[in-house]
Scaffold this motif. Sequence first.
Motif, short mmCIF file in Angstrom:
data_model
loop_
_atom_site.label_atom_id
_atom_site.label_comp_id
_atom_site.label_asym_id
_atom_site.label_seq_id
_atom_site.Cartn_x
_atom_site.Cartn_y
_atom_site.Cartn_z
N UNK A 80 0.86 -1.17 0.00
CA UNK A 80 0.00 0.00 0.00
C UNK A 80 0.90 1.23 0.00
N UNK A 81 0.42 2.39 -0.45
CA UNK A 81 1.30 3.55 -0.62
C UNK A 81 1.81 4.14 0.69
N UNK A 82 1.13 3.92 1.79
CA UNK A 82 1.47 4.61 3.04
C UNK A 82 1.97 3.70 4.14
N UNK A 83 2.09 2.40 3.87
CA UNK A 83 2.52 1.47 4.90
C UNK A 83 3.53 0.49 4.32
N UNK A 84 4.42 -0.02 5.17
CA UNK A 84 5.40 -0.99 4.66
C UNK A 84 4.74 -2.32 4.31
N UNK A 85 5.42 -3.09 3.49
CA UNK A 85 4.90 -4.41 3.13
C UNK A 85 4.74 -5.28 4.37
N UNK A 86 5.67 -5.17 5.31
CA UNK A 86 5.61 -5.96 6.55
C UNK A 86 6.30 -5.22 7.68
N UNK A 87 6.02 -5.64 8.89
CA UNK A 87 6.73 -5.19 10.09
C UNK A 87 7.49 -6.38 10.66
N UNK A 88 8.66 -6.12 11.21
CA UNK A 88 9.48 -7.16 11.83
C UNK A 88 9.45 -7.03 13.34
N UNK A 89 9.18 -8.14 14.02
CA UNK A 89 9.21 -8.15 15.47
C UNK A 89 10.66 -8.17 15.97
N UNK A 90 10.85 -7.75 17.21
CA UNK A 90 12.17 -7.88 17.82
C UNK A 90 12.50 -9.35 18.00
N UNK A 91 13.77 -9.69 17.98
CA UNK A 91 14.19 -11.09 17.89
C UNK A 91 15.10 -11.53 19.02
N UNK A 92 15.26 -10.70 20.05
CA UNK A 92 16.20 -11.05 21.12
C UNK A 92 15.59 -11.98 22.17
N UNK A 93 14.29 -12.27 22.08
CA UNK A 93 13.63 -13.20 23.00
C UNK A 93 12.95 -14.31 22.22
N UNK A 94 12.60 -15.37 22.92
CA UNK A 94 11.84 -16.50 22.36
C UNK A 94 12.56 -17.16 21.18
N UNK A 95 13.87 -17.21 21.27
CA UNK A 95 14.65 -17.76 20.17
C UNK A 95 14.51 -19.28 20.06
N UNK A 96 13.95 -19.93 21.09
CA UNK A 96 13.76 -21.37 21.05
C UNK A 96 12.49 -21.76 20.31
N UNK A 97 11.63 -20.79 20.01
CA UNK A 97 10.39 -21.09 19.30
C UNK A 97 10.60 -21.04 17.79
N UNK A 98 9.86 -21.86 17.04
CA UNK A 98 9.93 -21.74 15.59
C UNK A 98 9.42 -20.38 15.13
N UNK A 99 10.04 -19.84 14.10
CA UNK A 99 9.63 -18.53 13.56
C UNK A 99 8.54 -18.73 12.52
N UNK A 100 7.67 -17.76 12.42
CA UNK A 100 6.63 -17.79 11.41
C UNK A 100 6.27 -16.38 10.98
N UNK A 101 5.71 -16.27 9.78
CA UNK A 101 5.22 -14.99 9.27
C UNK A 101 3.69 -15.02 9.27
N UNK A 102 3.08 -13.96 9.78
CA UNK A 102 1.62 -13.95 9.87
C UNK A 102 1.02 -13.01 8.83
#
Length: 225
Positions: free
Chosen positions: A123-145
Amino acid sequence: MNFMGNVKDVVCVSAQDEYIALKEITLKEKEKIGSNIKGILEISKDKAFLLDYEEFAVVVYKLGMGIVAASQSCSKIIREYGNKLENVYLIGTCGCKSTGMFAIDKTYQEVDLRPLGFKLGESPDQPLYYECDRDKFQDLPKGNSLTVQRFVIDFPDTSFYRGLNLGTPIIDMEDYAFMASFEGLRVKRYILRGVSDAGDGGDWVANTKNVMTDLWDKVSKEFDS
């Protein structure tokens, strides 16, 4: 009790069933000998309660379902706690063909402006995606929502996953709005999602409490150290 004097963390949920489940879980936890939760105070009926850990406090806040409700609630959180906040967490159920818990890495929104010359999801006014911080929960599998405004009927849904190449599709209704609301603030953002259904909502009510128990077990460890 510490009350509201030192709120540095806010845990957000979306649906009323998720909020009720989390309140019941934390009340039982408080009653255990040696629990780090020293007290619980309801600060807004059916909307928010505060967990007292003596040296700090954590607020659990119900955002409401969908991007509009989530955006409005996040604005209220910022007005109330913005200068104190260090971490905000969104935890809750999701639709997915896989099972288990995910630490969300990137969150996209369901928007299709291709007739105007944009790519799928842009969209013209928003990014394609946002990235969460990654310094916690590193033992969990990553996913994109993918944040949508509806329960998905056919899973995975239409061309969005093929076009955006999201990998394992995780359906939610608030992630993108949650991330956008806190963008630009000096606060870390984390999203944990537990699979409750295949995207159609069919097993959602039956599975919500179990999912919230698993999610709270994971996020509450951040408050127990």
